[in-house]
Design a protein around this motif. Structure first.
Motif, PDB file in Angstrom:
ATOM      1  N   TYR A   1       0.795  -1.225   0.000  1.00 41.71           N
ATOM      2  CA  TYR A   1       0.000   0.000   0.000  1.00 41.71           C
ATOM      3  C   TYR A   1       0.834   1.285   0.000  1.00 41.71           C
ATOM      4  CZ  TYR A   1      -3.971  -2.988   1.040  1.00 41.71           C
ATOM      5  OH  TYR A   1      -4.937  -3.946   0.983  1.00 41.71           O
ATOM      6  N   ALA A   2       1.689   1.438   0.986  1.00 38.02           N
ATOM      7  CA  ALA A   2       2.387   2.718   1.152  1.00 38.02           C
ATOM      8  C   ALA A   2       3.427   2.968   0.069  1.00 38.02           C
ATOM      9  CB  ALA A   2       3.023   2.784   2.536  1.00 38.02           C
ATOM     10  N   MET A   3       4.187   1.970  -0.295  1.00 35.77           N
ATOM     11  CA  MET A   3       5.242   2.187  -1.280  1.00 35.77           C
ATOM     12  C   MET A   3       4.685   2.474  -2.683  1.00 35.77           C
ATOM     13  SD  MET A   3       8.043   2.360   0.428  1.00 35.77           S
ATOM     14  CE  MET A   3       6.990   3.264   1.540  1.00 35.77           C
ATOM     15  N   PRO A   4       3.600   1.833  -3.122  1.00 32.70           N
ATOM     16  CA  PRO A   4       3.021   2.259  -4.401  1.00 32.70           C
ATOM     17  C   PRO A   4       2.515   3.708  -4.366  1.00 32.70           C
ATOM     18  CG  PRO A   4       2.296   0.049  -3.885  1.00 32.70           C
ATOM     19  CD  PRO A   4       3.001   0.579  -2.658  1.00 32.70           C
ATOM     20  N   ALA A   5       1.972   4.130  -3.228  1.00 27.86           N
ATOM     21  CA  ALA A   5       1.540   5.517  -3.097  1.00 27.86           C
ATOM     22  C   ALA A   5       2.746   6.450  -3.186  1.00 27.86           C
ATOM     23  CB  ALA A   5       0.794   5.724  -1.774  1.00 27.86           C
ATOM     24  N   GLN A   6       3.846   6.048  -2.570  1.00 30.88           N
ATOM     25  CA  GLN A   6       5.066   6.839  -2.669  1.00 30.88           C
ATOM     26  C   GLN A   6       5.591   6.868  -4.104  1.00 30.88           C
ATOM     27  OE1 GLN A   6       7.014   8.648   0.021  1.00 30.88           O
ATOM     28  NE2 GLN A   6       4.786   8.691   0.130  1.00 30.88           N
ATOM     29  N   GLY A   7       5.428   5.762  -4.812  1.00 25.33           N
ATOM     30  CA  GLY A   7       5.811   5.716  -6.219  1.00 25.33           C
ATOM     31  C   GLY A   7       5.004   6.711  -7.038  1.00 25.33           C
ATOM     32  N   ALA A   8       3.713   6.825  -6.730  1.00 21.98           N
ATOM     33  CA  ALA A   8       2.861   7.791  -7.426  1.00 21.98           C
ATOM     34  C   ALA A   8       3.341   9.207  -7.149  1.00 21.98           C
ATOM     35  CB  ALA A   8       1.403   7.617  -6.984  1.00 21.98           C
ATOM     36  N   GLU A   9       3.676   9.471  -5.901  1.00 24.49           N
ATOM     37  CA  GLU A   9       4.182  10.796  -5.553  1.00 24.49           C
ATOM     38  C   GLU A   9       5.505  11.064  -6.270  1.00 24.49           C
ATOM     39  OE1 GLU A   9       4.938  13.570  -1.658  1.00 24.49           O
ATOM     40  OE2 GLU A   9       5.416  11.445  -1.484  1.00 24.49           O
ATOM     41  N   GLN A  10       6.371  10.063  -6.324  1.00 24.45           N
ATOM     42  CA  GLN A  10       7.659  10.233  -7.000  1.00 24.45           C
ATOM     43  C   GLN A  10       7.459  10.520  -8.488  1.00 24.45           C
ATOM     44  OE1 GLN A  10      10.912  10.114  -5.439  1.00 24.45           O
ATOM     45  NE2 GLN A  10      11.252  11.192  -7.370  1.00 24.45           N
ATOM     46  N   ARG A  11       6.522   9.815  -9.125  1.00 31.97           N
ATOM     47  CA  ARG A  11       6.251  10.066 -10.540  1.00 31.97           C
ATOM     48  C   ARG A  11       5.722  11.482 -10.756  1.00 31.97           C
ATOM     49  NH1 ARG A  11       4.707   4.851  -9.778  1.00 31.97           N
ATOM     50  NH2 ARG A  11       2.467   5.303  -9.679  1.00 31.97           N
ATOM     51  N   ALA A  12       4.880  11.944  -9.837  1.00 28.86           N
ATOM     52  CA  ALA A  12       4.365  13.308  -9.951  1.00 28.86           C
ATOM     53  C   ALA A  12       5.506  14.319  -9.801  1.00 28.86           C
ATOM     54  CB  ALA A  12       3.282  13.555  -8.896  1.00 28.86           C
ATOM     55  N   PHE A  13       6.402  14.064  -8.866  1.00 31.38           N
ATOM     56  CA  PHE A  13       7.547  14.964  -8.665  1.00 31.38           C
ATOM     57  C   PHE A  13       8.486  14.911  -9.862  1.00 31.38           C
ATOM     58  CE2 PHE A  13      11.484  16.394  -6.457  1.00 31.38           C
ATOM     59  CZ  PHE A  13      11.007  17.589  -5.953  1.00 31.38           C
TER      60      PHE A  13
END
Length: 166
Positions: free
Chosen positions: A104-116
């Motif tokens: 859960y948390a790491m895919p969400a972080q991946g989404a944030e990283q892609r946005a950044f």
């Protein structure tokens, strides 16, 4: 014609950003703070000092401790004294917590990283510079506001004490 952004528009944008982060946390079934504690503990390798969490996140110690308690209650983390300490504690992810974070948390972080990463490197530096500057000045303004309110309250309390029932 004034091209300045209104403060209300800026506040709405920040609120919208907060809502997106809250959605990530809710999708994981966690409070905002518990989500961030899980993410930070996970990205730190699975263990992190509670003192680091309380010094690096803008939550109260009580909120962070409640979040850690929620993670331990769900079997995602343990809380123990740091080696050789009777005061400092370390939160560590359990195997179940690592699996949960990975799912859960790491895919969400991946989404944030892609946005950044969608920002150019100069834009990444600029957004960090501008948010840092805004945060610094707003923090100073908040401290001045708190001092002003405290002084006004003290002055008001002194005037009330001076009244006479004659």
């Amino acid at each position: 014609m004034n091209n300045a952004v209104s403060l209300v528009d800026f506040d709405r944008m920040l609120n919208g950003l907060d809502r997106i982060y809250s959605e990530f946390a809710r999708t994981c079934g966690l409070s905002d703070c518990a989500y961030w504690m899980l993410v930070d503990t996970s990205t730190a390798g699975g263990s992190i000092a509670v003192s680091r969490l309380t010094s690096e996140w803008f939550y109260s110690k009580q909120t962070i401790n409640s979040a850690i308690k929620a993670l331990t209650a769900r079997g995602f983390a343990t809380l123990e004294f740091a080696e050789g300490s009777r005061k400092n504690k370390v939160v560590s992810l359990t195997e179940e917590g690592r699996r949960f974070a990975k799912r859960y948390a790491m895919p969400a972080q991946g989404a944030e990283q892609r946005a950044f990463d969608a920002l150019e490197p100069c834009e990444q530096r600029e957004i960090m510079r501008l948010i840092g500057k805004f945060s610094q000045v707003l923090g100073e303004e908040c401290e001045a506001f708190k001092r002003q309110v405290a002084a006004e309250d003290q002055s008001e309390n002194q005037r009330e004490g001076e009244s006479c029932d004659c």
